[in-house]
Design a protein around this motif. Structure first.
Motif, PDB file in Angstrom:
ATOM      1  N   TYR A 186       0.854  -1.186   0.000  1.00 57.00           N
ATOM      2  CA  TYR A 186       0.000   0.000   0.000  1.00 57.00           C
ATOM      3  C   TYR A 186       0.891   1.237   0.000  1.00 57.00           C
ATOM      4  O   TYR A 186       1.683   1.448   0.935  1.00 57.00           O
ATOM      5  CB  TYR A 186      -0.926  -0.003   1.221  1.00 57.00           C
ATOM      6  N   MET A 187       0.751   2.065  -1.029  1.00 53.38           N
ATOM      7  CA  MET A 187       1.674   3.189  -1.201  1.00 53.38           C
ATOM      8  C   MET A 187       1.552   4.211  -0.078  1.00 53.38           C
ATOM      9  O   MET A 187       2.484   4.979   0.149  1.00 53.38           O
ATOM     10  CB  MET A 187       1.455   3.841  -2.566  1.00 53.38           C
ATOM     11  N   ARG A 188       0.439   4.219   0.647  1.00 56.28           N
ATOM     12  CA  ARG A 188       0.308   5.156   1.756  1.00 56.28           C
ATOM     13  C   ARG A 188       1.339   4.892   2.854  1.00 56.28           C
ATOM     14  O   ARG A 188       1.618   5.761   3.677  1.00 56.28           O
ATOM     15  CB  ARG A 188      -1.097   5.101   2.335  1.00 56.28           C
ATOM     16  N   ASN A 189       1.923   3.681   2.844  1.00 58.69           N
ATOM     17  CA  ASN A 189       2.930   3.326   3.853  1.00 58.69           C
ATOM     18  C   ASN A 189       4.364   3.510   3.369  1.00 58.69           C
ATOM     19  O   ASN A 189       5.307   3.143   4.063  1.00 58.69           O
ATOM     20  CB  ASN A 189       2.734   1.862   4.273  1.00 58.69           C
ATOM     21  N   ASP A 283      -0.246  14.375  -3.608  1.00 61.14           N
ATOM     22  CA  ASP A 283       0.041  13.873  -2.268  1.00 61.14           C
ATOM     23  C   ASP A 283       0.609  12.463  -2.316  1.00 61.14           C
ATOM     24  O   ASP A 283       1.452  12.091  -1.481  1.00 61.14           O
ATOM     25  CB  ASP A 283      -1.217  13.929  -1.390  1.00 61.14           C
ATOM     26  N   VAL A 284       0.196  11.656  -3.299  1.00 60.85           N
ATOM     27  CA  VAL A 284       0.748  10.314  -3.458  1.00 60.85           C
ATOM     28  C   VAL A 284       2.194  10.405  -3.930  1.00 60.85           C
ATOM     29  O   VAL A 284       3.086   9.730  -3.396  1.00 60.85           O
ATOM     30  CB  VAL A 284      -0.098   9.484  -4.447  1.00 60.85           C
ATOM     31  N   ARG A 285       2.441  11.234  -4.931  1.00 61.08           N
ATOM     32  CA  ARG A 285       3.817  11.385  -5.429  1.00 61.08           C
ATOM     33  C   ARG A 285       4.745  11.877  -4.335  1.00 61.08           C
ATOM     34  O   ARG A 285       5.911  11.442  -4.244  1.00 61.08           O
ATOM     35  CB  ARG A 285       3.842  12.337  -6.630  1.00 61.08           C
ATOM     36  N   ASP A 286       4.253  12.794  -3.485  1.00 60.34           N
ATOM     37  CA  ASP A 286       5.087  13.346  -2.413  1.00 60.34           C
ATOM     38  C   ASP A 286       5.516  12.284  -1.408  1.00 60.34           C
ATOM     39  O   ASP A 286       6.540  12.432  -0.734  1.00 60.34           O
ATOM     40  CB  ASP A 286       4.339  14.463  -1.688  1.00 60.34           C
ATOM     41  N   ILE A 287       4.738  11.216  -1.288  1.00 63.24           N
ATOM     42  CA  ILE A 287       5.087  10.127  -0.374  1.00 63.24           C
ATOM     43  C   ILE A 287       5.953   9.076  -1.072  1.00 63.24           C
ATOM     44  O   ILE A 287       6.951   8.610  -0.519  1.00 63.24           O
ATOM     45  CB  ILE A 287       3.818   9.476   0.202  1.00 63.24           C
TER      46      ILE A 287
END
Length: 524
Positions: A186-189, A283-287
């Motif tokens: 999960y890319m959020r992690n 926001d996804v790219r920044d993570i």
């Protein structure tokens, strides 16, 4: 070849060509890879033959285009009868080994028909792309994810990582505030540190295993394919690499409103994929992208460790070294995630070649702008080993003349790549049967032309539009140019090596000899 005894073929999965400081990235510093480029040649217009893991690697290994070898996507077996670089080098006295990933699917049906036991020495080589599997580890291959006997998993458990699958639970997962496992899938992690000591993570482990292979080979001449899994997803890195970079150090995203408003139908279908929708968000790219950068930095650090080992053991003096990737990564550019289509971010690959011989001194540190393709490595390795050229099979060209600064007047004027997206949701979105989900690219000095089966083509002017924002596929002013490039693509298709069981020299010997051999046809 004087000065060369061994071959080290390094591949980093999903490493973009522009994510190296020697290739222009302004904030991501890769001094050890840069050092290799200073000692060798950086080919800045190198292209893979299919921008997805499996078919790209099969082209690297066979020296043949995807259309020729037939393994068109991940999980599509490479024919048991296809020769790979191991088949060319082993008869010349090389130990040809693998450490890491191939994404190879063995042709079990083909071996069964030929009566080859997959567990026999020949069966193992056919199943492993012609490599001796010193340490085969695809990392994210489904049947290995749950394999308790996977060598890396067993090694991690011996180190104290208590889990049935420590590859996932430690090397590719973070930890929540309550100690819960947060999967790196999960890319959020992605901004979390992996639950593993840095020295036990995949990149240092594979580096250590490569050094083990070299030590174990002793005086045996060898070719080692060191195939790193990272920076391919899961995008998660161990400390300190997980937060070494931040959003302020990212390259600007390459997106235009126009390409999003009116995309080509096939591109529009790929834009609907989940990875594209998510990577289109800032926001996804920044993570994710800072972690991707950290994984590249970790790779560079451990390549520095490997190069130091080669220096200390004397192997830098007699080893040809190639550093490349199987394809790039969109990372949100062009409103896309993953790879597969033909924008430069996806299809162009890093390619650095170091030759230790004094004959290569004239080109050290040079940037070569010639079109280079993945299929060039197999004939290059055969050339280095002193083998007989195999032009009736190998579709690439040896890079040795270019490394030695020699004129190559017949060098290619275009690069080609292919795509079979039959296995992707885009095919269902477009309502296509599996055999119609095909696309082909020809890239010349100025133009990139893409032919899609059943759809209009795309055309980009890379001189005036280097980021490929303006699609000229329907421009009336460029109709003649599109016809010219379509004809060029068709010419390339007609020139594939299909007579692989007989050499051109044998054909020459037999041409016009029927009557001398007693075969009389048309004689009065």
């Amino acid at each position: 070849m004087a000065g060369v005894r061994n071959i080290l073929f390094i591949m980093a999965d999903q490493l973009r060509a522009d994510y190296l400081s020697c290739a222009g990235h302004q904030t991501l510093q890769t001094p050890h890879i840069d050092g290799l480029a200073k000692r060798g040649v950086l080919f800045d217009r190198a292209y893979c033959q299919a921008p997805v893991c499996g078919p790209s690697r099969m082209s690297f290994y066979t020296g043949r285009y995807m259309t020729s070898h037939g393994a068109t996507y991940n999980g599509v077996p490479l024919r048991a009868t296809e020769l790979t670089m191991g088949d060319y080098l082993r008869p010349l006295g090389y130990r040809v080994g693998l450490v890491g990933k191939t994404h190879m699917k063995s042709d079990d049906d083909g071996m069964k028909r030929l009566g080859v036991d997959p567990k026999s020495s020949l069966g193992v080589l056919i199943s492993e792309c012609g490599f001796e599997p010193f340490e085969r580890d695809d990392g994210l291959h489904p049947d290995q994810l749950l394999d308790p006997d996977l060598a890396y998993n067993a090694w991690l458990r011996a180190k104290g990582y208590a889990s049935e699958n420590p590859w996932h639970d430690y090397a590719n997962a973070g930890e929540g505030p309550g100690g819960e496992i947060l999967s790196g899938w999960y890319m959020r992690n992605s901004n979390l540190p992996a639950r593993i000591r840095e020295e036990d993570s995949e990149t240092p482990y594979m580096t250590d295993r490569a050094m083990d292979f070299i030590r174990a080979s002793g005086d045996q001449t060898w070719c080692l394919h060191l195939s790193y899994i990272k920076p391919h997803w899961p995008y998660i890195a161990p400390a300190p690499y997980h937060n070494m970079y931040g959003p302020g150090q990212m390259q600007s995203v390459r997106q235009s409103d126009a390409e999003h408003r009116n995309p080509h139908p096939v591109v529009a279908a790929f834009m609907q994929h989940e990875e594209s929708v998510n990577f289109s968000r800032a926001d996804v790219r920044d993570i994710v992208i800072p972690t991707y950068m950290g994984l590249v930095k970790q790779l560079d650090d451990h390549l520095g460790r490997l190069f130091a080992f080669l220096e200390q053991s004397g192997r830098m003096k007699d080893t040809l070294i190639v550093l490349t990737s199987d394809h790039g990564d969109y990372l949100g550019d062009h409103w896309l995630g993953e790879k597969e289509l033909f924008h430069e971010e996806s299809v162009r690959i890093p390619m650095i070649v170091y030759h230790p011989d004094d004959a290569a001194d004239a080109t050290r540190g040079k940037v070569d702008h010639a079109f280079v393709e993945a299929i060039d490595l197999a004939p290059t390795f055969l050339d280095v080993a002193g083998g007989v050229p195999q032009p009736h099979r190998l579709e690439g060209a040896s890079l040795l003349p270019r490394l030695f600064g020699q004129a190559t007047p017949l060098w290619r004027e275009a690069a080609f790549s292919e795509c079979d997206y039959a296995f992707r949701p885009a095919r269902h979105i477009l309502g296509l049967p599996p055999d119609r989900a095909r696309a082909y690219m020809v890239r010349t000095d100025r133009w990139k032309y893409i032919a899609y089966e059943g759809f209009r083509p795309q055309l980009f002017d890379l001189q005036d539009d280097p980021h490929e924002y303006a699609d000229l596929g329907e421009s009336p002013a460029h109709a003649g140019l599109r016809e010219e490039l379509a004809a060029r693509l068709f010419t390339w298709m007609r020139q594939r090596r299909i007579r692989t069981t007989l050499s051109d020299a044998d054909v020459e010997k037999r041409t016009g000899t029927a009557k001398a051999r007693g075969i009389l046809f048309g004689v009065w």
